[in-house]
Design a protein around this motif. Structure first.
Motif, short mmCIF file in Angstrom:
data_model
loop_
_atom_site.label_atom_id
_atom_site.label_comp_id
_atom_site.label_asym_id
_atom_site.label_seq_id
_atom_site.Cartn_x
_atom_site.Cartn_y
_atom_site.Cartn_z
N LEU A 307 -53.38 5.23 -72.57
CA LEU A 307 -51.82 5.23 -72.09
C LEU A 307 -51.45 6.28 -71.14
CD1 LEU A 307 -50.50 4.30 -75.82
CD2 LEU A 307 -51.08 2.63 -73.76
N GLN A 309 -49.59 7.82 -68.20
CA GLN A 309 -48.26 7.64 -67.67
C GLN A 309 -48.26 7.39 -66.11
OE1 GLN A 309 -45.76 7.82 -69.98
NE2 GLN A 309 -47.55 8.08 -71.38
N THR A 330 -53.94 -0.36 -72.94
CA THR A 330 -53.25 0.37 -71.69
C THR A 330 -52.22 -0.30 -71.27
OG1 THR A 330 -53.82 1.45 -69.63
CG2 THR A 330 -54.62 -0.80 -69.98
N TYR A 331 -51.30 0.48 -70.24
CA TYR A 331 -50.29 -0.15 -69.74
C TYR A 331 -50.59 -1.02 -68.71
CZ TYR A 331 -47.59 3.64 -71.98
OH TYR A 331 -46.85 4.40 -72.96
N TYR A 333 -49.38 -1.54 -65.83
CA TYR A 333 -49.32 -0.74 -64.66
C TYR A 333 -50.47 -0.40 -63.77
CZ TYR A 333 -47.43 2.86 -61.40
OH TYR A 333 -47.26 3.29 -60.13
N ASN A 350 -46.37 -3.38 -72.19
CA ASN A 350 -45.32 -3.10 -71.17
C ASN A 350 -44.46 -1.99 -71.29
OD1 ASN A 350 -43.21 -3.64 -69.29
ND2 ASN A 350 -43.46 -5.76 -69.25
N GLU A 351 -44.65 -0.94 -70.60
CA GLU A 351 -43.83 0.36 -70.76
C GLU A 351 -42.28 -0.06 -70.40
OE1 GLU A 351 -45.66 1.21 -66.76
OE2 GLU A 351 -46.03 -0.30 -68.53
#
Length: 398
Positions: A307, A309, A330-331, A333, A350-351
Motif C-alpha cells: 500500500l 502512497q 495494492t492501490y 494507482y 481504491n484510495e
C-alpha cells in the motif's frame, strides 16, 4: 581471450535497489559469452558496502573502477540539487568514457539525467540508460502542480529521444513503452523486466510458522522491505483497529525488514493502540533479510500488502508475491495498479473511496474459499521478471 571493446557502466549509488540491479547484470554477463569487456564505475563507498558483489564478479572481462574521494564528496554534496547532480554525473561519465576509449555508456539510473542529456556536451560514444519512473500513462493528473510536472516530464522525454547521442532507454513500464512506440514513433525505448532473483524455499510452511510464532489458522498479511510509513503501515494499523473481535482474532500482521528508530517509535505507538482495540496478532521481524531467505516470508503469508502512497514505478514486491502465488493487495494507482488489474495478480484498493480497504479486508476474512488472482498469470509474470531476462535485454543491445 582478448577484448577489443569496452562498455562503461556507471552506478554512483550504493544504496537501495541499485547494487542488486548491477549485480544481476554482471552475473549474467559472466555466464554468457560476449565479445566486449565491462568497465564498472562506482563511488568508493560501493567497495565498502558491497565487497561480496565485487568478489563474486571479479573476472578478466570485468574491471571495477572507483571515482576519487574528491569526486565522491562532490557527488554527495550535489544529491539535494537534481540539476547539479545530473551535470556532475554526466561529466564523470564523459571523462571516464574518453579515457577508457569506451564504445558505449550505460547509466544505471537515467531518470534525473534527462535534462543533462539534452543540454550537456555529447560524450565520445553512444549512451543508454534505465528509465524507472516515466509517468506518461496510468498516472492521474488532477492538481495544477501535477499537470505542470506531467508536461515538463512529457516534453523533456520526447526531446531527448531525438538526441543522436542517446542509443537506448530501457524502461520498466511496458505501457509507457507502448505509448512512445505508437505515438512518438520511436524505436529507442525497450521494455525492461524488473529483475528479481527468487531463491527456492527449502523449509516447510508449518515449520516457518512455528519459528515465527504465527498462531494456527490465522490469515497472514505481510508487509515487507525497508520499513517506513511510505509502505502504508499506519493505514494498515488504523484499518485493523476497526475489525470486529471475531475478525481480529483470525488475523496475523507480519512485518519484516529493517527500519530506523523514528519510524519504529511511531509504529510502537500505533501498535499499543491496536492492542487496546482488539486481538490482531502482530509479529515484527526487524532485521535485514538475506536474498536467499526473502521468499520464505512470502510463502508463509496469505496476502501481500503493498500500500505505497501514490507510488510511481514498479516494485519487486509484485514479482515476489506472484512467484509465491500469493495475492497482492495494492492501490489501483499507477503502474502497480494497472499491472495488478491486467494480470489479475491480486486485489485493488481504491484510495479515493473512504474505508474501501477496510471493506475488502472484511470480505476476505468473512468469505470462505474466496479465490483472489489468477495463478497462471502470476506464474507467467514471475517468469518474465527473472533477473536473467532483465540482463539479456540490456547486454544483447550493445
Amino acid at each position: 581471450m582478448s577484448f577489443q571493446k569496452t562498455v562503461l557502466i556507471f552506478e554512483p549509488d550504493a544504496s537501495g535497489h541499485h547494487p542488486g540491479y548491477l549485480y544481476h547484470l554482471l552475473k549474467h554477463f559472466l555466464n554468457e559469452k560476449y565479445d566486449f569487456r565491462l568497465a564498472v564505475l562506482v563511488n568508493p563507498d560501493f567497495f565498502e558496502k558491497h565487497p561480496s558483489i565485487i568478489q563474486k564478479t571479479s573476472a578478466e572481462n570485468i574491471e571495477w573502477i572507483s571515482t576519487s574521494e574528491t569526486t565522491f564528496n562532490d557527488w554527495k554534496n550535489s544529491k539535494s540539487d537534481v540539476i547539479k547532480r545530473a551535470k556532475l554525473e554526466w561529466a564523470i561519465c564523459a571523462e571516464y568514457a574518453k579515457n577508457l576509449q569506451a564504445v558505449h555508456i550505460l547509466m544505471m539510473y537515467f531518470d534525473h539525467l534527462q535534462l543533462a542529456c539534452l543540454t550537456e556536451q555529447k560524450p565520445s560514444c553512444p549512451v543508454s540508460g534505465i528509465l524507472f519512473r516515466p509517468t506518461l500513462v496510468n498516472y492521474p493528473v488532477n492538481s495544477i502542480k501535477e499537470k505542470i510536472s506531467f508536461w515538463r516530464k512529457y516534453l523533456l522525454l520526447k526531446a531527448i529521444l531525438h538526441r543522436k547521442s542517446l542509443s537506448t532507454l530501457f524502461c520498466l513500464d511496458p505501457f509507457a513503452v507502448d505509448f512512445i512506440q505508437q505515438n512518438w514513433k520511436s524505436n529507442k525505448v525497450k521494455f525492461l523486466p524488473d529483475p528479481v532473483q527468487v531463491y527456492p524455499n527449502t523449509k516447510s510452511i508449518d515449520s516457518l510458522k512455528e519459528k515465527l510464532g504465527i498462531t494456527e489458522s490465522k490469515k497472514v498479511f505481510l508487509i515487507f522491505g525497508h520499513l517506513d510509513d511510505r509502505k502504508g503501515i499506519s493505514t494498515v494499523m488504523d484499518t485493523f483497529m476497526n475489525l470486529s473481535e471475531d475478525e481480529a482474532k483470525n488475523v496475523c500482521l507480519l512485518i519484516v525488514g529493517p527500519w530506523d528508530e523514528q519510524e519504529k517509535l511511531r509504529f510502537e505507538q500505533k501498535l499499543t493502540l491496536l492492542q487496546q482495540k482488539n486481538s490482531v496478532q502482530v509479529i515484527v521481524h526487524n532485521h535485514f533479510v538475506a536474498d536467499e531467505e526473502i521468499q520464505s516470508f512470502f510463502e508463509v503469508s496469505d496476502y501481500i500488502l503493498a500500500l505505497y502512497q501514490k507510488h510511481i514505478g514498479m516494485s519487486a514486491i509484485m514479482v515476489r508475491a506472484a512467484s509465491a502465488q500469493k495475492p497482492l493487495i495494492t492501490y489501483h494507482y499507477g503502474l502497480m495498479g494497472k499491472i495488478t488489474a491486467e494480470k489479475q495478480l491480486g486485489l485493488l484498493i481504491n484510495e479515493t473511496i473512504k474505508d474501501d480497504f477496510l471493506r475488502q479486508i472484511k470480505t476476505l476474512l468473512n468469505s470462505s474459499n474466496l479465490q483472489i488472482g489468477n495463478q497462471q498469470n502470476m506464474k507467467e509474470f514471475a517468469e518474465l521478471n527473472q533477473a536473467k531476462n532483465y540482463a539479456k535485454v540490456i547486454l544483447d543491445s550493445f
